[in-house]
Every structure is written in C-alpha cells, then in structure tokens.
Design a protein around this motif. Structure first.
Motif, PDB file in Angstrom:
ATOM      1  N   ASP A   1       4.847   0.075  -1.469  1.00  0.00           N
ATOM      2  CA  ASP A   1       3.492   0.646  -1.447  1.00  0.00           C
ATOM      3  C   ASP A   1       3.455   2.033  -2.082  1.00  0.00           C
ATOM      4  O   ASP A   1       2.655   2.888  -1.694  1.00  0.00           O
ATOM      5  CB  ASP A   1       2.944   0.720  -0.015  1.00  0.00           C
ATOM      6  N   ARG A   2       4.307   2.238  -3.080  1.00  0.00           N
ATOM      7  CA  ARG A   2       4.390   3.534  -3.755  1.00  0.00           C
ATOM      8  C   ARG A   2       3.931   3.351  -5.206  1.00  0.00           C
ATOM      9  O   ARG A   2       4.678   2.858  -6.054  1.00  0.00           O
ATOM     10  CB  ARG A   2       5.822   4.065  -3.707  1.00  0.00           C
ATOM     11  N   ILE A   3       2.691   3.744  -5.479  1.00  0.00           N
ATOM     12  CA  ILE A   3       2.100   3.584  -6.805  1.00  0.00           C
ATOM     13  C   ILE A   3       2.064   4.945  -7.490  1.00  0.00           C
ATOM     14  O   ILE A   3       1.265   5.814  -7.133  1.00  0.00           O
ATOM     15  CB  ILE A   3       0.680   2.985  -6.705  1.00  0.00           C
ATOM     16  N   GLU A   4       2.956   5.129  -8.452  1.00  0.00           N
ATOM     17  CA  GLU A   4       3.090   6.423  -9.118  1.00  0.00           C
ATOM     18  C   GLU A   4       2.224   6.448 -10.374  1.00  0.00           C
ATOM     19  O   GLU A   4       2.437   5.670 -11.306  1.00  0.00           O
ATOM     20  CB  GLU A   4       4.554   6.685  -9.473  1.00  0.00           C
ATOM     21  N   THR A   5       1.263   7.353 -10.395  1.00  0.00           N
ATOM     22  CA  THR A   5       0.337   7.424 -11.519  1.00  0.00           C
ATOM     23  C   THR A   5      -0.014   8.876 -11.817  1.00  0.00           C
ATOM     24  O   THR A   5       0.236   9.776 -11.003  1.00  0.00           O
ATOM     25  CB  THR A   5      -0.932   6.594 -11.214  1.00  0.00           C
ATOM     26  N   VAL A   6      -0.587   9.110 -12.978  1.00  0.00           N
ATOM     27  CA  VAL A   6      -0.934  10.470 -13.402  1.00  0.00           C
ATOM     28  C   VAL A   6      -2.305  10.835 -12.832  1.00  0.00           C
ATOM     29  O   VAL A   6      -3.280  10.104 -13.028  1.00  0.00           O
ATOM     30  CB  VAL A   6      -0.959  10.583 -14.939  1.00  0.00           C
ATOM     31  N   THR A   7      -2.381  11.948 -12.138  1.00  0.00           N
ATOM     32  CA  THR A   7      -3.643  12.412 -11.562  1.00  0.00           C
ATOM     33  C   THR A   7      -3.965  13.813 -12.057  1.00  0.00           C
ATOM     34  O   THR A   7      -3.090  14.545 -12.525  1.00  0.00           O
ATOM     35  CB  THR A   7      -3.569  12.442 -10.023  1.00  0.00           C
ATOM     36  N   VAL A   8      -5.228  14.177 -11.932  1.00  0.00           N
ATOM     37  CA  VAL A   8      -5.649  15.524 -12.317  1.00  0.00           C
ATOM     38  C   VAL A   8      -4.915  16.565 -11.479  1.00  0.00           C
ATOM     39  O   VAL A   8      -4.393  17.560 -12.002  1.00  0.00           O
ATOM     40  CB  VAL A   8      -7.171  15.692 -12.139  1.00  0.00           C
ATOM     41  N   ASP A   9      -4.860  16.326 -10.172  1.00  0.00           N
ATOM     42  CA  ASP A   9      -4.252  17.307  -9.274  1.00  0.00           C
ATOM     43  C   ASP A   9      -2.786  17.550  -9.613  1.00  0.00           C
ATOM     44  O   ASP A   9      -2.317  18.698  -9.629  1.00  0.00           O
ATOM     45  CB  ASP A   9      -4.391  16.831  -7.827  1.00  0.00           C
ATOM     46  N   SER A  10      -2.050  16.474  -9.912  1.00  0.00           N
ATOM     47  CA  SER A  10      -0.632  16.646 -10.255  1.00  0.00           C
ATOM     48  C   SER A  10      -0.478  17.322 -11.607  1.00  0.00           C
ATOM     49  O   SER A  10       0.454  18.109 -11.815  1.00  0.00           O
ATOM     50  CB  SER A  10       0.088  15.296 -10.251  1.00  0.00           C
ATOM     51  N   ALA A  11      -1.386  17.041 -12.541  1.00  0.00           N
ATOM     52  CA  ALA A  11      -1.320  17.669 -13.863  1.00  0.00           C
ATOM     53  C   ALA A  11      -1.568  19.172 -13.769  1.00  0.00           C
ATOM     54  O   ALA A  11      -0.849  19.978 -14.382  1.00  0.00           O
ATOM     55  CB  ALA A  11      -2.334  17.023 -14.800  1.00  0.00           C
ATOM     56  N   LEU A  12      -2.575  19.569 -12.999  1.00  0.00           N
ATOM     57  CA  LEU A  12      -2.877  20.993 -12.843  1.00  0.00           C
ATOM     58  C   LEU A  12      -1.713  21.738 -12.196  1.00  0.00           C
ATOM     59  O   LEU A  12      -1.341  22.834 -12.631  1.00  0.00           O
ATOM     60  CB  LEU A  12      -4.142  21.165 -12.003  1.00  0.00           C
ATOM     61  N   ALA A  13      -1.139  21.135 -11.153  1.00  0.00           N
ATOM     62  CA  ALA A  13      -0.020  21.781 -10.462  1.00  0.00           C
ATOM     63  C   ALA A  13       1.182  21.918 -11.389  1.00  0.00           C
ATOM     64  O   ALA A  13       1.851  22.963 -11.415  1.00  0.00           O
ATOM     65  CB  ALA A  13       0.351  20.977  -9.219  1.00  0.00           C
ATOM     66  N   TRP A  14       1.459  20.872 -12.153  1.00  0.00           N
ATOM     67  CA  TRP A  14       2.613  20.899 -13.057  1.00  0.00           C
ATOM     68  C   TRP A  14       2.436  21.907 -14.187  1.00  0.00           C
ATOM     69  O   TRP A  14       3.368  22.654 -14.510  1.00  0.00           O
ATOM     70  CB  TRP A  14       2.844  19.508 -13.633  1.00  0.00           C
ATOM     71  N   LEU A  15       1.260  21.954 -14.786  1.00  0.00           N
ATOM     72  CA  LEU A  15       1.030  22.885 -15.891  1.00  0.00           C
ATOM     73  C   LEU A  15       1.285  24.323 -15.456  1.00  0.00           C
ATOM     74  O   LEU A  15       1.895  25.111 -16.189  1.00  0.00           O
ATOM     75  CB  LEU A  15      -0.396  22.733 -16.415  1.00  0.00           C
TER      76      LEU A  15
END
Length: 261
Positions: free
Chosen positions: A232-246
C-alpha cells in the motif's frame, strides 16, 4: 467592459476539457468562481513581478488532498515573457482519458478552475536554475522533449510507463540543468535521485486502488513495483515534495504563499 471579459473567460472555461490536480467532474463555471480565479491571478502576477524572478515554480490547490497530508495538487513552470505577462507551461490530463499534453497558459487560465482553495504557492529558483530554465521554456520543442502522453494521476515516480503532471515538471527541470547528459526520462530521474529528490509515499489500500482503476481512465497502479504496491505504498511526485526538495537542495528558495480570499 469587465462583464464582457468575464463572459469570454466563462465560455473558454466551458470549452476547455483538460485538467490536472483537480476533479474531472463537470461544473459550469459561475461568475463568482471566475472572478475569484481572476483575482488570484492578478494578485499572483503582481507578487511575481515584485519578486524580480524570470521563472518560478507555481502551484495551485485544485483538490482536497488533506487525507494524504498534502496541501497542493498541481504545479507548472511560470515564466515572464519578453512582452511582460507571465505564462505557465504545465501538463494537463484530457479528462476521462489516459493521455495528457503540455500547455502554455496565462495566469488567469491557470487559476480558472473551480479550485478547492483559492491559494497560490510558488518558489523562486536560484539564479543559475532560472537562467537554465528560461530558454528551455521559451522553446516548444525542448519543453516537450521529455513529455510522454500516457498518463496516470499517481504514476510511479521512478517509472516511465506513465507520466503525471508534476513528474513532467521535475524531469524537465533535470533536462534544463543537464542538457548535455539528460535526454531521456530515465536519465532525468537519475539526476533527480542524485540530487536527493524523495517522492511522496501515499498510503492507498487495495480496495481504493481497485475502485480508482475501475472508475477512472487516468488512474493506474500497474507501473508501481509489486513489493511497494502490495504494501500500500504508492510513490508519486507531489507539489509538496517538490517544494520541500527544491529548498532542501538549494535549487530554490522557501515557498511563498498567497491566499486568504
């Protein structure tokens, strides 16, 4: 004059059938939703002008994703044109289908949807990142070089069978930063891994996965590795993760939020 402008925008909204980061349910836009979207666009334009940036990562809240711990749903690369106005390059799903395309729109169109929350968030990339992104965004061929039409809203962050909107944006960033060595999606994802990007892991159980796959053409899970999918672990690109990473990778500054209306 203003009423005629609003009418033309409403008609455009009724005709436009490409969406990302929001529900595909068909709702006729009202004058109120159009006005709120245009107000958000106008205030965002003023804020972006004041930032002095030429390129920003810009996002909106088109869906309620709070049950996944997420605040925003969809992002694109906004850039200032030589004429002055801002344009947004972003990928949109053709509603009711499993394909998508890259569009260039004004801020008014970007915020035209019946948003879940009338709020904008953006991050200003570092000067070198802006310098590399701007010529790419001005070049249609380079902007779509890594675009892939097959679409899933929850495509696997490290897969190439499908490509969702936020995934296209980050992979395109990789191509801009390393034009000599990033020519494929696999190479772009390798750069993202090297730079420390971490996708969001959504907890989506088997019943929810089955329901989503059976009722929506733009949702698929078969690109996710079995060990992750069955956990049940669906790894996808999200806005929140992109902002934090940048911000963490020092590729952009802290997110700036505009809302409250």
């Amino acid at each position: 004059m203003r009423s005629s402008i609003l009418l033309s925008v409403v008609l455009a909204a009724m005709a436009f059938q490409a969406h990302a980061g929001r529900s595909c349910e068909q709702h006729k836009p009202t004058v109120q939703t159009i006005e709120r979207g245009m107000q958000l666009a106008e205030r965002t334009a003023r804020a972006l002008d004041a930032s002095g940036a030429s390129v920003v990562l810009l996002a909106r809240a088109g869906q309620d994703l709070s049950k996944y711990g997420l605040r925003y749903s969809h992002l694109g690369w906004a850039y200032r044109t030589p004429e002055g106005p801002w344009r947004v390059a972003h990928k949109l799903n053709e509603c009711g289908t499993a394909v998508a395309a890259v569009y260039r729109q004004g801020l008014g169109e970007f915020f035209l949807d019946d948003l879940w929350r009338y709020e904008a968030v953006w991050a200003v990339p570092a000067p070198e990142v802006q310098q590399r992104l701007l010529p790419l965004l001005q070049d249609r061929a380079r902007t779509t070089a890594l675009h892939q039409r097959p679409y899933s809203m929850v495509s696997y962050a490290w897969g190439t069978r499908y490509q969702q909107s936020n995934q296209w944006a980050l992979e395109t960033l990789a191509a801009a930063m390393e034009p000599a060595s990033v020519h494929t999606r696999t190479q772009a994802q390798a750069w993202l891994r090297f730079k420390g990007y971490e996708p969001t892991a959504l907890a989506i159980g088997p019943l929810a996965r089955l329901g989503g796959r059976m009722t929506a053409a733009n949702i698929a899970f078969d690109d996710h590795p079995n060990d992750k999918r069955f956990a049940d672990r669906i790894e996808t690109v999200t806005v929140d993760s992109a902002l934090a990473w940048l911000q963490r990778a020092q590729l952009a500054g802290a997110p700036q939020v505009l809302g409250g209306f």
